[in-house]
Design a protein around this motif. Structure first.
Motif, PDB file in Angstrom:
ATOM      1  N   ALA A 150     -64.476  83.573 -53.895  1.00 52.30           N
ATOM      2  CA  ALA A 150     -63.836  82.253 -53.921  1.00 52.30           C
ATOM      3  C   ALA A 150     -62.617  82.229 -53.011  1.00 52.30           C
ATOM      4  O   ALA A 150     -62.402  81.265 -52.257  1.00 52.30           O
ATOM      5  N   ALA A 151     -61.797  83.282 -53.056  1.00 55.92           N
ATOM      6  CA  ALA A 151     -60.615  83.344 -52.195  1.00 55.92           C
ATOM      7  C   ALA A 151     -61.014  83.426 -50.728  1.00 55.92           C
ATOM      8  O   ALA A 151     -60.406  82.773 -49.859  1.00 55.92           O
ATOM      9  N   ARG A 152     -62.044  84.218 -50.427  1.00 50.79           N
ATOM     10  CA  ARG A 152     -62.484  84.347 -49.037  1.00 50.79           C
ATOM     11  C   ARG A 152     -62.932  82.996 -48.489  1.00 50.79           C
ATOM     12  O   ARG A 152     -62.580  82.609 -47.363  1.00 50.79           O
ATOM     13  N   ARG A 153     -63.690  82.243 -49.273  1.00 50.91           N
ATOM     14  CA  ARG A 153     -64.226  80.977 -48.780  1.00 50.91           C
ATOM     15  C   ARG A 153     -63.168  79.886 -48.720  1.00 50.91           C
ATOM     16  O   ARG A 153     -63.183  79.041 -47.819  1.00 50.91           O
ATOM     17  N   THR A 154     -62.243  79.885 -49.673  1.00 50.95           N
ATOM     18  CA  THR A 154     -61.185  78.872 -49.623  1.00 50.95           C
ATOM     19  C   THR A 154     -60.184  79.176 -48.514  1.00 50.95           C
ATOM     20  O   THR A 154     -59.708  78.260 -47.834  1.00 50.95           O
ATOM     21  N   MET A 155     -59.862  80.451 -48.299  1.00 48.53           N
ATOM     22  CA  MET A 155     -58.945  80.807 -47.213  1.00 48.53           C
ATOM     23  C   MET A 155     -59.580  80.527 -45.858  1.00 48.53           C
ATOM     24  O   MET A 155     -58.906  80.074 -44.917  1.00 48.53           O
ATOM     25  N   LYS A 156     -60.879  80.771 -45.740  1.00 56.42           N
ATOM     26  CA  LYS A 156     -61.577  80.429 -44.506  1.00 56.42           C
ATOM     27  C   LYS A 156     -61.520  78.931 -44.269  1.00 56.42           C
ATOM     28  O   LYS A 156     -61.307  78.466 -43.128  1.00 56.42           O
ATOM     29  N   LEU A 157     -61.687  78.155 -45.335  1.00 55.99           N
ATOM     30  CA  LEU A 157     -61.608  76.702 -45.230  1.00 55.99           C
ATOM     31  C   LEU A 157     -60.223  76.270 -44.763  1.00 55.99           C
ATOM     32  O   LEU A 157     -60.091  75.384 -43.898  1.00 55.99           O
ATOM     33  N   LEU A 158     -59.174  76.888 -45.310  1.00 48.90           N
ATOM     34  CA  LEU A 158     -57.816  76.567 -44.877  1.00 48.90           C
ATOM     35  C   LEU A 158     -57.614  76.905 -43.406  1.00 48.90           C
ATOM     36  O   LEU A 158     -56.958  76.157 -42.655  1.00 48.90           O
ATOM     37  N   ALA A 159     -58.167  78.044 -42.982  1.00 44.88           N
ATOM     38  CA  ALA A 159     -58.040  78.444 -41.573  1.00 44.88           C
ATOM     39  C   ALA A 159     -58.775  77.478 -40.662  1.00 44.88           C
ATOM     40  O   ALA A 159     -58.267  77.104 -39.583  1.00 44.88           O
ATOM     41  N   GLN A 160     -59.961  77.050 -41.074  1.00 44.17           N
ATOM     42  CA  GLN A 160     -60.727  76.092 -40.275  1.00 44.17           C
ATOM     43  C   GLN A 160     -60.004  74.751 -40.190  1.00 44.17           C
ATOM     44  O   GLN A 160     -59.985  74.107 -39.135  1.00 44.17           O
ATOM     45  N   PHE A 161     -59.397  74.349 -41.293  1.00 49.10           N
ATOM     46  CA  PHE A 161     -58.645  73.092 -41.299  1.00 49.10           C
ATOM     47  C   PHE A 161     -57.448  73.183 -40.361  1.00 49.10           C
ATOM     48  O   PHE A 161     -57.160  72.235 -39.609  1.00 49.10           O
ATOM     49  N   ALA A 162     -56.746  74.315 -40.397  1.00 42.81           N
ATOM     50  CA  ALA A 162     -55.588  74.497 -39.521  1.00 42.81           C
ATOM     51  C   ALA A 162     -56.004  74.452 -38.052  1.00 42.81           C
ATOM     52  O   ALA A 162     -55.311  73.869 -37.205  1.00 42.81           O
ATOM     53  N   GLU A 163     -57.142  75.058 -37.739  1.00 40.95           N
ATOM     54  CA  GLU A 163     -57.634  75.049 -36.357  1.00 40.95           C
ATOM     55  C   GLU A 163     -58.009  73.640 -35.915  1.00 40.95           C
ATOM     56  O   GLU A 163     -57.757  73.235 -34.763  1.00 40.95           O
ATOM     57  N   ALA A 164     -58.592  72.871 -36.836  1.00 37.54           N
ATOM     58  CA  ALA A 164     -59.064  71.530 -36.484  1.00 37.54           C
ATOM     59  C   ALA A 164     -57.929  70.515 -36.387  1.00 37.54           C
ATOM     60  O   ALA A 164     -57.994  69.583 -35.575  1.00 37.54           O
ATOM     61  N   THR A 165     -56.897  70.689 -37.204  1.00 43.17           N
ATOM     62  CA  THR A 165     -55.839  69.667 -37.286  1.00 43.17           C
ATOM     63  C   THR A 165     -54.482  70.139 -36.776  1.00 43.17           C
ATOM     64  O   THR A 165     -53.585  69.312 -36.595  1.00 43.17           O
ATOM     65  N   GLY A 166     -54.325  71.444 -36.620  1.00 41.90           N
ATOM     66  CA  GLY A 166     -53.026  71.976 -36.240  1.00 41.90           C
ATOM     67  C   GLY A 166     -52.050  72.071 -37.389  1.00 41.90           C
ATOM     68  O   GLY A 166     -50.857  72.314 -37.189  1.00 41.90           O
ATOM     69  N   THR A 167     -52.542  71.907 -38.616  1.00 41.51           N
ATOM     70  CA  THR A 167     -51.685  71.926 -39.802  1.00 41.51           C
ATOM     71  C   THR A 167     -52.155  72.995 -40.778  1.00 41.51           C
ATOM     72  O   THR A 167     -53.329  73.007 -41.164  1.00 41.51           O
ATOM     73  N   GLU A 168     -51.250  73.896 -41.153  1.00 41.30           N
ATOM     74  CA  GLU A 168     -51.550  74.860 -42.215  1.00 41.30           C
ATOM     75  C   GLU A 168     -51.141  74.249 -43.551  1.00 41.30           C
ATOM     76  O   GLU A 168     -49.968  73.924 -43.758  1.00 41.30           O
ATOM     77  N   LEU A 169     -52.103  74.074 -44.426  1.00 38.07           N
ATOM     78  CA  LEU A 169     -51.802  73.486 -45.727  1.00 38.07           C
ATOM     79  C   LEU A 169     -51.029  74.494 -46.577  1.00 38.07           C
ATOM     80  O   LEU A 169     -51.317  75.691 -46.556  1.00 38.07           O
ATOM     81  N   PRO A 170     -50.074  74.012 -47.367  1.00 39.31           N
ATOM     82  CA  PRO A 170     -49.143  74.938 -48.028  1.00 39.31           C
ATOM     83  C   PRO A 170     -49.612  75.530 -49.347  1.00 39.31           C
ATOM     84  O   PRO A 170     -48.999  76.488 -49.833  1.00 39.31           O
ATOM     85  N   GLU A 171     -50.691  74.990 -49.972  1.00 38.48           N
ATOM     86  CA  GLU A 171     -51.005  75.426 -51.333  1.00 38.48           C
ATOM     87  C   GLU A 171     -52.483  75.764 -51.503  1.00 38.48           C
ATOM     88  O   GLU A 171     -53.352  75.200 -50.833  1.00 38.48           O
ATOM     89  N   LEU A 172     -52.729  76.697 -52.442  1.00 37.44           N
ATOM     90  CA  LEU A 172     -54.087  77.063 -52.844  1.00 37.44           C
ATOM     91  C   LEU A 172     -54.081  77.351 -54.337  1.00 37.44           C
ATOM     92  O   LEU A 172     -53.242  78.114 -54.817  1.00 37.44           O
TER      93      LEU A 172
END
Length: 467
Positions: free
Chosen positions: A250-272
């Motif tokens: 679960a952590a691997r897939r959610t962290m990957k999702l956060l990384a993909q979001f940061a790459e797509a938007t230029g924003t690192e989301l602050p919470e998990l």
């Protein structure tokens, strides 16, 4: 040791005389400390006491059935998770059991609080919880529930559908509000638990799928909405979980999702939020992990995944679930009838009927969940016999404790207590057969306080407005 399957002995190896994990006790009066709260002990007179107050005194003043909460134990468990997960946000599960008193305890011990409905939110606010420390869950939040949360300034709304996102945007546009949201995602991880309480596999009602791209669509929409502040993502893999293995994926897939979001938007989301749902001991077969062990393992998992995706470790949240409220209370009943029946193999089973049942604890009927029990109003020198503790409802499945050894001299009038009853029992109570819901009391330093008064027939009749 083999854990009791949360779905009960019907899903585990068992014999006609009971499941294989159930051992015949050498002392029928002994109380397993793993199952009872810290302040429970049996006195020299045989009467069980909680924080110095005898169950006989509680029954005399409150009648039965009654749920009895060990306040000091509750507070200590809350503090244990708060301290073990220092630096994380620890959310108490309001759905497990919530009253204004509980909300006050949670506030005083420095925890956050999850609610799943407008009713739970109202109780949390009435108990003094800071709205900024409240999160609102739910797969079908009503407009009224969302409006209450937004108007009160709750710290986060865990969005669960595109329909809900639209409702939030409309409410914010009409009222000048700004919503702080997290997106609930399903990671495809299914915890080893009962089908009805495993919540991260794909074929279920909660969240947005990571694997088919729904989660990213929801995150992007929330991120670019002028009415929302997207905090991060929320994952929950199940309930009554005894180890952290499922959290690795679960952590691997959610962290990957956060990384993909940061790459797509230029924003690192602050919470998990990784959810939680940690298990407790309902029977002697259960060996739950300690808060310290859970915290150590989860920190290691999160830090490892953050390094792998070259992103900062987000502000983390965890939801211990029943692990705080569950072990802190027992249900107290009075025996009404005792019946011996023949079962296969020439054996016998003793049916012990008490004055509650599935209306105050639906979990055994719903999940075939296992519990333990003990005679608590006296000591006994009789031999232990295999018993089944059942309720008084007009249902064959009205079973509270499927298999337990109790003294052979158990009789009408004895008090029986079921430990580990603090979560998802009184909280799920109904009025089936028009039984009234039991009282809930807390005890600390020998003093009793009413948390929820017992319902009366007058309460039921006030709701019946027909002629």
């Amino acid at each position: 040791m083999t854990h009791t399957h949360v779905a009960g002995s019907i899903h585990a190896d068992a014999t006609a005389a009971g499941p294989q994990w159930l051992d015949r006790p050498t002392d029928v009066n002994a109380l397993d400390p793993a199952l009872w709260s810290r302040c429970v002990e049996r006195g020299e007179d045989g009467v069980v006491r909680i924080a110095g107050l005898g169950v006989d005194e509680i029954a005399a003043s409150q009648s039965t059935p009654t749920y009895v909460v060990d306040e000091e134990d509750f507070r200590q468990r809350a503090r244990a998770f708060r301290d073990a997960f220092s630096g994380w946000q620890v959310y108490y599960a309001g759905k497990s059991f919530l009253t204004r008193t509980v909300a006050r305890w949670i506030k005083e011990e420095g925890l956050y609080l999850d609610v799943c409905s407008g009713g739970e939110l109202a109780v949390a606010l009435a108990g003094g919880m800071d709205p900024a420390r409240i999160g609102l869950h739910g797969n079908n939040k009503s407009v009224d529930e969302l409006a209450l949360a937004l108007s009160q300034g709750v710290g986060r709304i865990i969005v669960d559908s595109l329909d809900e996102i639209g409702r939030i945007e409309q409410l914010c546009s009409s009222n000048g509000w700004k919503a702080r949201v997290m997106v609930r995602v399903t990671t495809g991880v299914e915890a080893h638990t009962h089908e009805y309480i495993a919540t991260a596999h794909e074929d279920q009602k909660f969240g947005f799928s990571v694997t088919n791209g729904q989660a990213m669509v929801a995150m992007v929409r929330c991120h670019y909405s002028e009415h929302m502040e997207l905090l991060g993502v929320h994952s929950h893999i199940g309930s009554q979980i005894f180890d952290t293995h499922g959290f690795e994926v679960a952590a691997r897939r959610t962290m990957k999702l956060l990384a993909q979001f940061a790459e797509a938007t230029g924003t690192e989301l602050p919470e998990l939020d990784l959810g939680g749902g940690f298990g407790i001991a309902y029977t002697s077969a259960d060996t739950p992990a300690t808060p310290d062990a859970l915290a150590s393992n989860l920190r290691e998992i999160v830090e490892h995944e953050a390094r792998g995706y070259n992103i900062a470790v987000p502000t983390m949240s965890i939801e211990p679930g029943r692990a705080i409220s569950g072990p802190t209370a027992f249900a107290l009943y009075t025996v009404g009838t005792v019946k011996v029946v023949d079962i296969e193999g020439g054996q016998q089973r003793v049916y012990v009927s008490v004055d509650g049942g599935m209306s105050d604890n639906i979990r055994p009927a719903l999940y075939a969940a296992e519990y333990s029990a003990a005679v608590v109003s006296r000591a006994s020198h009789a031999e232990p016999v295999l018993c089944r503790v059942v309720g008084k409802h007009c249902e064959g499945g009205d079973i509270l404790v499927r298999d337990v050894f109790l003294p052979a001299d158990i009789a009408p009038g004895d008090l029986v207590a079921v430990p580990a009853a603090g979560a998802y029992s009184r909280a799920m109570a109904s009025n089936y057969n028009l039984l009234t819901k039991p009282a809930v009391v807390s005890v600390r330093d020998g003093k009793l306080a009413t948390m929820l008064r017992r319902e009366t027939l007058e309460d039921l009749m006030r709701l019946d407005v027909g002629e």
